[in-house]
Design a protein around this motif. Structure first.
Motif, short mmCIF file in Angstrom:
data_model
loop_
_atom_site.label_atom_id
_atom_site.label_comp_id
_atom_site.label_asym_id
_atom_site.label_seq_id
_atom_site.Cartn_x
_atom_site.Cartn_y
_atom_site.Cartn_z
N GLN A 1 -92.69 -66.55 58.49
CA GLN A 1 -91.60 -65.27 57.96
C GLN A 1 -91.08 -65.62 56.72
OE1 GLN A 1 -88.47 -64.39 60.80
NE2 GLN A 1 -89.20 -62.32 60.55
N VAL A 2 -91.49 -64.98 55.93
CA VAL A 2 -91.10 -65.04 54.35
C VAL A 2 -90.41 -63.75 53.90
CG1 VAL A 2 -91.74 -65.66 52.19
CG2 VAL A 2 -92.94 -66.65 54.26
N CYS A 3 -89.17 -64.08 53.23
CA CYS A 3 -88.59 -62.99 52.52
C CYS A 3 -88.73 -63.21 50.92
CB CYS A 3 -86.95 -63.08 52.88
SG CYS A 3 -86.46 -62.89 54.21
N PHE A 4 -89.36 -61.96 50.44
CA PHE A 4 -89.39 -61.99 48.98
C PHE A 4 -88.21 -61.46 48.10
CE2 PHE A 4 -90.81 -59.55 45.39
CZ PHE A 4 -91.49 -60.47 44.60
N ILE A 5 -87.95 -61.98 47.11
CA ILE A 5 -86.71 -61.62 46.21
C ILE A 5 -87.24 -61.36 44.94
CG2 ILE A 5 -84.76 -62.30 45.30
CD1 ILE A 5 -84.30 -64.32 47.75
N PRO A 6 -87.09 -60.24 44.56
CA PRO A 6 -87.78 -59.69 43.23
C PRO A 6 -87.21 -60.66 41.93
CG PRO A 6 -86.94 -57.60 44.15
CD PRO A 6 -86.54 -59.17 45.21
N LYS A 7 -87.92 -60.54 41.05
CA LYS A 7 -87.82 -61.47 39.97
C LYS A 7 -86.61 -61.21 39.39
CE LYS A 7 -90.10 -62.14 35.32
NZ LYS A 7 -91.36 -62.02 34.58
N GLU A 8 -86.50 -59.88 38.65
CA GLU A 8 -85.32 -59.47 37.86
C GLU A 8 -83.94 -59.76 38.80
OE1 GLU A 8 -87.79 -57.45 38.99
OE2 GLU A 8 -88.79 -57.79 36.76
N LEU A 9 -83.95 -59.54 39.97
CA LEU A 9 -82.63 -59.77 40.68
C LEU A 9 -82.33 -61.47 40.91
CD1 LEU A 9 -80.39 -59.06 42.94
CD2 LEU A 9 -81.69 -59.23 44.58
N PHE A 10 -83.49 -62.20 40.93
CA PHE A 10 -83.35 -63.53 41.04
C PHE A 10 -82.86 -64.28 39.77
CE2 PHE A 10 -85.12 -67.77 40.44
CZ PHE A 10 -84.42 -68.55 41.72
N ILE B 1 -75.15 -62.33 47.44
CA ILE B 1 -75.98 -62.54 48.69
C ILE B 1 -76.21 -61.37 49.18
CG2 ILE B 1 -75.93 -63.44 51.11
CD1 ILE B 1 -76.16 -65.97 49.67
N ALA B 2 -75.23 -60.41 49.18
CA ALA B 2 -75.23 -59.15 49.52
C ALA B 2 -76.33 -58.12 48.85
CB ALA B 2 -73.96 -58.29 49.55
N GLU B 3 -76.38 -58.51 47.60
CA GLU B 3 -77.40 -57.63 46.78
C GLU B 3 -78.70 -58.11 46.94
OE1 GLU B 3 -77.50 -56.34 42.01
OE2 GLU B 3 -76.00 -57.59 42.74
N ILE B 4 -78.87 -59.58 47.30
CA ILE B 4 -80.21 -60.21 47.70
C ILE B 4 -80.50 -59.46 49.06
CG2 ILE B 4 -81.48 -62.06 48.39
CD1 ILE B 4 -79.64 -63.89 46.34
N ASN B 5 -79.66 -59.42 49.92
CA ASN B 5 -79.97 -58.92 50.97
C ASN B 5 -80.60 -57.44 50.99
OD1 ASN B 5 -79.86 -58.96 54.05
ND2 ASN B 5 -78.07 -57.29 53.78
N GLU B 6 -80.02 -56.66 50.20
CA GLU B 6 -80.47 -55.17 49.97
C GLU B 6 -81.88 -55.15 49.58
OE1 GLU B 6 -77.85 -52.63 48.59
OE2 GLU B 6 -76.46 -52.60 50.06
#
Lengths: 236, 236
Positions: free
Chosen positions: B110-119, B29-34
């Motif tokens: 309001q939307v958050c985007f999470i990059p493919k590689e991380l996901f 979660i922390a990594e996603i947050n960053e």
DNA sequence: CATAAAACATGATAAAAATCATGTATAAGG
DNA sequence: CCTTATACATGATTTTTATCATGTTTTATG
């Protein structure tokens, strides 16, 4: 009556390169091999019934199975057609619900059963398999969404043509290269298309008159695939 | 114009208990947050388009989004309605394909985007999240299959009633307790039901005449939910 | 092999839904 | 505020599809 080879090991299974399990780690495959239970089901028999609780997943070794829903008025809707290498029963298991569809065998079929606990534990410990499973679910979801759109937007004539092509994709042709390698009743085809049986019969007759197919009882021969594709009006 | 709070952290996000991510390990979660990128989209804007390649997944913080397919003849079919806490874009990402649907914002969102590689990497290293993801996919697949059956077997009147109930389930009521908390055009409702716009307009008028709903432009008030449920003829 | 049951086929009809046509209301833009 | 475009509404008509009716063929079963 169909003959099957003796149930062998997962390590030597015909489907070991095609099923989702092909990406599972060897150690887990070995464990599955020990706990699996193989069985032969005869035409018309049921692997599981809508409304009952799942105890595991089924892996088709050889044969053909239909997965169907009952509509609110009791009419069958065929959701999926399955063949050797396909896995079924995972949907309800993962959701933690009862089966939302019944699996009925279309011809004598050899199936391995993998207990729920084992399947779940392997899934939790083998990221590769879990990933394959997600891909499989994503693909199924995609197919369902496309079918949904076609069901909403295309006339029955196009949907029937598409369904015939889909049957061919799934089960292929017999040795002669034209006869669909499965025997489905007109009613089953109708329940796949999502229409009345009479409409299906009528349109199949038209397709025959147009020279696209040939009908011999439940045998359906595809004579002009290109014309069928045109009739299906597929863009994608 | 809608006001949003400043984009905060995933750890303090309103949706942290409702989205799929709620089961992910803290470290991830922390990594996603960053790495996440938050954005506000205005009504009518597009998160992604059918046919393009996915670069990540989108997590709705607050707002409303429709996911729709274009049929072969260019007609829109709305596949899903999304709200705060919902994730989208994972289907294509997991299948490794282009998007098969477009995501269009129904109101400021309001939307958050999470990059493919991380996901993907989180998914491969966090069995808990992977499992939640499979559950999510299974649930979506189930919904799609039920919708498919209804589309094939139920008349438009029943499907419209069902759709109104579905909209209510998804977005709920406004403060008055009767007005559906979303503004959809008649055409959008039709594309959700899978019918012609005129048919939808006509049936909505009938529902109004029957006292089940009240219509004020795009405002739809549900006056008699029980009767609507009866009209939808739902068994399950 | 006879007989019943189920599946297939096809015409006639009815019902459902789409399309076309036209008018009105509402929203958007200069 | 006026004009134009878009959305909404509703009637008329056509098309599509389901249903009903009836006969024929095929399949299953004693």
């Amino acid at each position: 009556m169909t003959h099957f080879h003796d149930a062998t090991t997962c390590q030597s299974c015909n489907q070991r390169f095609t099923s989702v399990f092909c990406k599972a780690k060897q150690e887990f495959i070995a464990e599955i091999n020990e706990q699996k239970v193989c069985n032969v089901y005869k035409k018309g028999q049921t692997l599981f019934n809508e409304g009952s609780y799942p105890f595991g997943v089924y892996c088709i070794n050889e044969g053909k199975v239909k997965l169907s829903h009952l509509g609110d008025d009791g009419k069958e809707q065929i959701i999926r057609l399955l063949r050797g290498g396909d896995v079924l029963g995972y949907r309800a298991l993962l959701s933690g619900e009862r089966y939302s569809a019944s699996a009925i065998v279309l011809e004598d079929t050899q199936v391995c059963f993998i207990p729920k606990e084992l399947f779940i534990s392997v899934l939790k410990n083998d990221a590769g398999l879990a990933f394959e499973m997600m891909k499989l679910l994503s693909d199924e979801l995609h197919k369902a969404e496309v079918k949904l759109t076609h069901l909403a937007q295309k006339p029955i004539r196009e949907r029937l043509a598409e369904t015939l092509l889909f049957i061919k994709e799934t089960y292929g042709y017999e040795a002669d290269g034209v006869t669909l390698n499965v025997r489905l009743s007109r009613e089953e085809i109708a329940n796949l298309v999502g229409t009345a049986t009479e409409s299906t019969i009528r349109l199949l007759s038209e397709f025959k008159k147009d020279g696209m197919v040939e009908l011999e009882g439940k045998k359906i021969k595809i004579l002009r695939q290109k014309e069928l594709i045109r009739t299906a009006n597929l863009q994608d």
